[in-house]
Enzyme design. Sequence first.
Site, PDB file in Angstrom:
ATOM      1  N   SER A   1      26.500  26.698 -21.926  1.00  0.00           N
ATOM      2  CA  SER A   1      26.338  27.428 -23.179  1.00  0.00           C
ATOM      3  C   SER A   1      25.038  26.970 -23.835  1.00  0.00           C
ATOM      4  O   SER A   1      24.357  26.074 -23.330  1.00  0.00           O
ATOM      5  CB  SER A   1      27.517  27.170 -24.107  1.00  0.00           C
ATOM      6  N   LYS A   2      24.748  27.597 -24.952  1.00  0.00           N
ATOM      7  CA  LYS A   2      23.496  27.327 -25.678  1.00  0.00           C
ATOM      8  C   LYS A   2      23.234  25.841 -25.883  1.00  0.00           C
ATOM      9  O   LYS A   2      22.091  25.398 -25.859  1.00  0.00           O
ATOM     10  CB  LYS A   2      23.564  28.006 -27.051  1.00  0.00           C
ATOM     11  N   ARG A   3      24.315  25.074 -26.119  1.00  0.00           N
ATOM     12  CA  ARG A   3      24.044  23.671 -26.447  1.00  0.00           C
ATOM     13  C   ARG A   3      23.525  22.881 -25.251  1.00  0.00           C
ATOM     14  O   ARG A   3      23.051  21.769 -25.392  1.00  0.00           O
ATOM     15  CB  ARG A   3      25.268  23.017 -27.091  1.00  0.00           C
TER      16      ARG A   3
ATOM     17  N   GLY B   1      20.972  23.961 -23.660  1.00  0.00           N
ATOM     18  CA  GLY B   1      19.578  24.411 -23.528  1.00  0.00           C
ATOM     19  C   GLY B   1      19.562  25.924 -23.432  1.00  0.00           C
ATOM     20  O   GLY B   1      20.599  26.570 -23.568  1.00  0.00           O
TER      21      GLY B   1
END
Length: 474
Positions: free
Chosen positions: A240-242, A244
């Site tokens: 997921s976004k966290r 990168g």
Amino acid sequence: MTTSAIRVRFAPSPTGFLHLGGARTALFNFLFARHHNGTFILRVEDTDQERSTGDSIQAIFDGLKWLSIDWDEGPFFQSERLELYRKVADRLLSEGKAYRCYCTSEELEERRKESLAKGIPPRYDGRCRDRSNFSEKPHVIRFRTPDLPQVVVHDLIRGDMKFNGNLLDDWVIIRSDGYPTYNFAVVIDDLEMQITHVIRGDDHINNTPRQITLFNALEAPLPHFAHIPMIHGPDRAKLSKRHGATSVMAYHEMGYLPHALVNYIARLGWSHKDQEIFSRQELIDYFDLDHVGSSPAVFNPEKLLWLNAQYIRNEDPSTLTNELLPFLKPVQHPFSPSSDGQGPDLPKIVEGWKTRVRTLVELADAVHPFRDQEFSISAEAHEKHLIPENQPLILLFLQRFLTVSEWTKENLEAVIGTIGLEQDMKLGKLAQPLRAALTGQNVSPGIFDVLLLLGREEVLRRLDKALTLIGPNK
Ligand code: GLU
């Protein structure tokens, strides 16, 4: 070229950008098709009217094009094929394999709550199954799921998977607005497009038993299924976004080379011995489903960066220069490094730098001082090397460079060699203040390359500027 019977598809729902997982699914399908000399189809699954957008469609095309994942047929848009779905639904209705359901969403919600309260998994109770009075009132069409104790999915990656058939209820195939549901449109299209292998993310595994019962109801042969494992972050949680950037085009903007990303995502779940670096042709030659693993692949941004650096290092300077052009910062104060007045030779600068950077963004930053008289001096370079103690040395360089007869590597080597002997300093040490003054950085290509790329006039100007920056030696 003759094509084999193999036909695969990438079928994105255009509800966002093309992310790494989607790109990998597209790539595996593409490589499988190319390896077997088959056909790769692009199908846009845009029947969710609320969530599908034109921007997403464009973003998906842009991502695929950037990665050179090109397709042979399509793009087909499900939103343009409504008539086909309707026709098949009518056929199922006439054969008694589907039925109209008039239950309202309020009624369904109420029954769902009742089931939950009783601790029963909510599923459609079949209330409209045997209804005979039809009306034009809003209705959906449901598939009459046959009573089967078990549905088995033969998966090329995971082997046989057994699903409890009793958990499949009579699911909706056509919504009240006339649009097909995902599971319905997928089957009709896979059938109509003669897809032989459905290769997709294993987040779809739970849909497969439904799709199989529908294929069977249509008396159609089943395609082969291959569900590829999810991509996880280094902490083993779903990517997921966290972890990168997850959008393919974000990697474009960060200065990754498209083939470096292709090479990296190809290795997410697939392997060929312990080889890490593959040309496009090697990927096509070696790719097959038998070496796709069944456990989640772990995305490692450090490794991707390392791989990108390898590709930058191995790229030929003129190709790399072309890739670099969109990343270059505008030049405010150009200078001519050579006496014949030609501008800085970008491929030469790139050649000096390519083994020292990891992305095109870093490369653009690195080449900037070689194109523009205005460049920033990093705090580290300033604090370490452009200091009063180095003032006499920089002044000495300036004086000697003024007298060099011809600005050639040999002459410059001689001058710097003499200074080294006089000062009892090795080249590495001598070069540091020089490099800081000339490039503003502590890292650069070899110092002689720097001197030659800049040209005498610019070198003298920069040394003079560095002396001003340091101030008088007290
Ligand atoms: N449209 C689905 C998605 O984007 C893929 C469907 C499929 O591959 O069967 O997740």
